[in-house]
Design an enzyme around this catalytic site. Structure first.
Site, mmCIF file in Angstrom:
data_model
loop_
_atom_site.group_PDB
_atom_site.id
_atom_site.type_symbol
_atom_site.label_atom_id
_atom_site.label_comp_id
_atom_site.label_asym_id
_atom_site.label_seq_id
_atom_site.Cartn_x
_atom_site.Cartn_y
_atom_site.Cartn_z
ATOM 1 N N ALA A 168 0.809 -1.211 0.000
ATOM 2 C CA ALA A 168 0.000 0.000 0.000
ATOM 3 C C ALA A 168 0.844 1.263 0.000
ATOM 4 O O ALA A 168 0.493 2.269 -0.635
ATOM 5 C CB ALA A 168 -0.933 0.002 1.213
ATOM 6 N N PHE A 192 -4.782 5.734 -1.775
ATOM 7 C CA PHE A 192 -5.187 6.784 -0.838
ATOM 8 C C PHE A 192 -4.367 8.038 -1.145
ATOM 9 O O PHE A 192 -3.206 7.939 -1.548
ATOM 10 C CB PHE A 192 -4.941 6.302 0.588
ATOM 11 C CG PHE A 192 -5.502 7.201 1.653
ATOM 12 C CD1 PHE A 192 -6.858 7.203 1.928
ATOM 13 C CD2 PHE A 192 -4.677 8.057 2.359
ATOM 14 C CE1 PHE A 192 -7.380 8.033 2.911
ATOM 15 C CE2 PHE A 192 -5.184 8.893 3.341
ATOM 16 C CZ PHE A 192 -6.546 8.889 3.612
ATOM 17 N N SER A 194 -2.531 10.127 0.250
ATOM 18 C CA SER A 194 -1.200 10.347 0.804
ATOM 19 C C SER A 194 -0.144 9.394 0.254
ATOM 20 O O SER A 194 1.046 9.562 0.533
ATOM 21 C CB SER A 194 -1.237 10.214 2.331
ATOM 22 O OG SER A 194 -1.603 8.890 2.705
ATOM 23 N N LYS A 195 -0.551 8.402 -0.538
ATOM 24 C CA LYS A 195 0.398 7.429 -1.055
ATOM 25 C C LYS A 195 1.241 8.050 -2.183
ATOM 26 O O LYS A 195 0.834 9.036 -2.805
ATOM 27 C CB LYS A 195 -0.337 6.198 -1.567
ATOM 28 C CG LYS A 195 -1.157 5.474 -0.499
ATOM 29 C CD LYS A 195 -0.275 4.951 0.621
ATOM 30 C CE LYS A 195 -1.027 4.042 1.584
ATOM 31 N NZ LYS A 195 -1.976 4.729 2.449
ATOM 32 N N PRO A 196 2.406 7.474 -2.473
ATOM 33 C CA PRO A 196 3.226 8.021 -3.565
ATOM 34 C C PRO A 196 2.461 8.169 -4.880
ATOM 35 O O PRO A 196 2.639 9.155 -5.596
ATOM 36 C CB PRO A 196 4.370 7.010 -3.673
ATOM 37 C CG PRO A 196 4.535 6.501 -2.276
ATOM 38 C CD PRO A 196 3.129 6.406 -1.739
#
Length: 376
Positions: A168, A192, A194-196
């Site tokens: 994730a 999501f 905030s993910k890379p």
């Protein structure tokens, strides 16, 4: 006063990618296929190609990706799912939703990844106790770095267990020159924000080289349907990725490698600065790997030092975060399911860890401010 630094600056990214994002989203409004529109299939194809996986199945969240993968294996009551205690709640939540039991494993104190020696011991203990059937290992690629997948694959093969990569936080990372996505029987990723590689809402995907598994994942994400919409072959879920999220992700995928390079450059600046600061321990890089740097987490001497630095950063307009303030086996929801095994590293990390800003729109001047605030 100098403007505060953002821990995650989606507004700056949106301004930078605005025309591409709008073109992609406008195309969806033009064709109005908001569920399973053509962008979903395009995204699946590009994600599979990016990491060399045979198949990609886009789903509604990283959590649903984990759940669909476990549902496909028939994991449920009486089964033990081995997973790290120091990670996000979704990893432990899913086995319990399916009636299985999470068996918590400690992590390494330097890389924060699952401790494979302790994993072997936990599997052996579970077999001896005889209460649960060992069924699966979930290796979490924490904070952008890969888990020890050669060792995890060997353990899974020796024990006859399903292996699931909870990637994730780490899509875009690599191990031994190969992008993450093919290290386990199945790989779950999250989009999501905030993910890379993040969307503008929830989203996720499953990667696999097994065509039959991919077909099963596609059925499970759409209520267990068969070859037609109203043929229901199995109990499934509503786990499809929205077309609008796919459109956003396609625009971001075009610049993903550039953003990963910027994250790496920031991490190197932090590494160089903190190597000269005895009070701060920078994250140890997993050997022969490339991190996606979802999180740059430092360690302080103890909780008082960690909390003191967080307060000083806040006063300087520099945000920070604690990932994670409590390991999973001590969470109220999971403590009743824990067998009482000691997990000292996870408990210690929770008192000393602190995450600093790392995102592709962080400027060199802002990085210098973060470093200066850490030394003040």
């Amino acid at each position: 006063m100098t403007d505060p630094i953002r821990f995650l600056d989606l507004a700056a990214q949106q301004a930078r990618l605005g025309p591409a994002l709008r073109a992609r989203v406008d195309a969806v409004f033009d064709h109005c296929a908001f569920v399973m529109g053509p962008e979903v299939a395009e995204l699946e194809s590009r994600l599979a190609a990016y990491c060399g996986a045979g198949h990609c199945v886009a789903v509604s969240s990283g959590t649903d990706a984990l759940q669909i993968a476990m549902m496909a294996e028939g994991i449920g009551r009486g089964d033990a799912v081995f997973l790290p205690a120091f990670t996000y709640t979704a990893t432990a939540e899913v086995p319990l939703v399916l009636g299985a039991t999470p068996v918590f494993v400690d992590v390494r104190p330097d890389t924060f990844q699952i401790d494979t020696d302790h994993l072997r011991a936990r599997i052996a203990e579970t077999r001896v106790a005889g209460r649960l059937r060992p069924r699966a290992i979930v290796g979490v690629d924490l904070f952008g770095q890969p888990a020890d997948w050669p060792a995890l694959r060997a353990i899974a093969a020796a024990e006859g267990l399903f292996s699931l990569d909870d990637c994730a936080q780490s899509f875009g990372g690599a191990l031994s020159g190969r992008r993450l996505g093919r290290e386990a029987d199945a790989t779950a990723i999250s989009f999501f924000p905030s993910k890379p590689l993040g969307g503008y809402g929830d989203g996720g995907a499953l990667l696999t080289d097994d065509a039959d598994c991919a077909a099963l994942y596609r059925s499970l994400r759409t209520h267990g349907e068969g070859t037609t919409r109203y043929e229901v072959l199995r109990t499934g879920m509503n786990g499809r990725l929205d077309t609008l999220q796919a459109a956003v992700l396609l625009a971001k995928l075009d610049v993903f490698d550039d953003e990963l390079a910027r994250r790496e450059a920031i991490a190197r600046q932090y590494d160089a600065a903190f190597a000269r600061m005895p009070a701060i321990t920078p994250p140890r890089r997993v050997p022969d790997s490339t991190s996606a740097w979802a999180v740059y987490a430092i360690l302080l001497a103890d909780q008082a030092a960690r909390d003191g630095l967080a307060a000083r950063l806040r006063e300087a307009g520099v945000p920070s975060a604690i990932y994670y303030p409590r390991p999973l086996h001590l969470q109220p929801a999971y403590a009743p399911h824990h067998d009482g095994a000691a997990l000292p590293v996870s408990e210690d990390l929770a008192t000393r860890i602190l995450a600093l800003p790392i995102h592709p729109d962080l400027t060199d001047a802002q990085v210098a401010r973060v470093i200066a605030a850490c030394t003040a």
